[in-house]
Design a protein around this motif. Structure first.
Motif, short mmCIF file in Angstrom:
data_model
loop_
_atom_site.label_atom_id
_atom_site.label_comp_id
_atom_site.label_asym_id
_atom_site.label_seq_id
_atom_site.Cartn_x
_atom_site.Cartn_y
_atom_site.Cartn_z
N GLU A 36 0.84 -1.21 0.00
CA GLU A 36 0.00 0.00 0.00
C GLU A 36 0.87 1.25 0.00
N GLN A 37 1.93 1.23 0.79
CA GLN A 37 2.85 2.38 0.85
C GLN A 37 3.51 2.60 -0.52
N ALA A 38 3.91 1.53 -1.19
CA ALA A 38 4.53 1.65 -2.51
C ALA A 38 3.52 2.23 -3.51
N ILE A 39 2.27 1.77 -3.43
CA ILE A 39 1.23 2.30 -4.32
C ILE A 39 1.02 3.79 -4.06
N LEU A 40 0.96 4.16 -2.80
CA LEU A 40 0.79 5.58 -2.45
C LEU A 40 1.96 6.42 -2.94
N GLN A 41 3.17 5.89 -2.79
CA GLN A 41 4.34 6.62 -3.26
C GLN A 41 4.32 6.79 -4.78
N GLN A 42 3.93 5.71 -5.49
CA GLN A 42 3.83 5.79 -6.95
C GLN A 42 2.79 6.83 -7.36
N GLU A 43 1.66 6.82 -6.68
CA GLU A 43 0.60 7.78 -6.99
C GLU A 43 1.07 9.21 -6.70
N GLU A 44 1.76 9.40 -5.60
CA GLU A 44 2.29 10.72 -5.26
C GLU A 44 3.32 11.17 -6.31
N GLU A 45 4.17 10.24 -6.75
CA GLU A 45 5.16 10.56 -7.78
C GLU A 45 4.47 10.93 -9.09
N ARG A 46 3.41 10.18 -9.44
CA ARG A 46 2.66 10.48 -10.66
C ARG A 46 2.03 11.88 -10.55
#
Length: 125
Positions: A36-46
């Motif tokens: 979940e943290q990785a997904i959130l980080q990817q979304e934040e990066e996007r």
């Protein structure tokens, strides 16, 4: 005593099984949280990249508009300068024409005076 030991052994095994199960669930929770943290980080990066792209595009558009405005202003200044030079040239031509006409009239006036003077002297004689 054997029953007590057997009971304790079963209790210990049940506790071990329970502990192993809880550790497995804890690892699953940690993996899910990491995912979940990785997904959130990817979304934040996007989102960050999208915001940077938007900002870059806005800046490029503003620069393009500014360059167009500068080009229009430059063209207008050149047009005004050319118009001013043309007016100066025309004024200079008019001044020269006036000066030539003045000189012609002056020469004509002198010629007429000289003619009158000659006629007067001829009549006097």
């Amino acid at each position: 005593e054997k029953k007590l030991k057997a009971l304790e052994e079963r209790e210990r095994k049940a506790q071990d099984k329970l502990r192993v199960e809880e550790e497995r669930k804890q690892r699953e929770l940690e993996r899910a949280a990491a995912k979940e943290q990785a997904i959130l980080q990817q979304e934040e990066e996007r989102r960050r990249k999208a915001a940077e792209d938007t900002q870059r595009k806005q800046l490029e558009e503003e620069q393009r508009r500014q360059q167009e405005a500068d080009a229009r202003l430059n063209a207008e200044q050149q047009r005004l300068e050319a118009e001013q030079k043309k007016k100066q040239w025309e004024a200079e031509q008019q001044r020269k024409q006036y000066e030539l006409e003045r000189q012609r009239q002056e020469a004509e006036f002198k010629r007429q005076q000289e003619e009158q003077k000659l006629r007067y002297e001829a009549e006097r004689k």
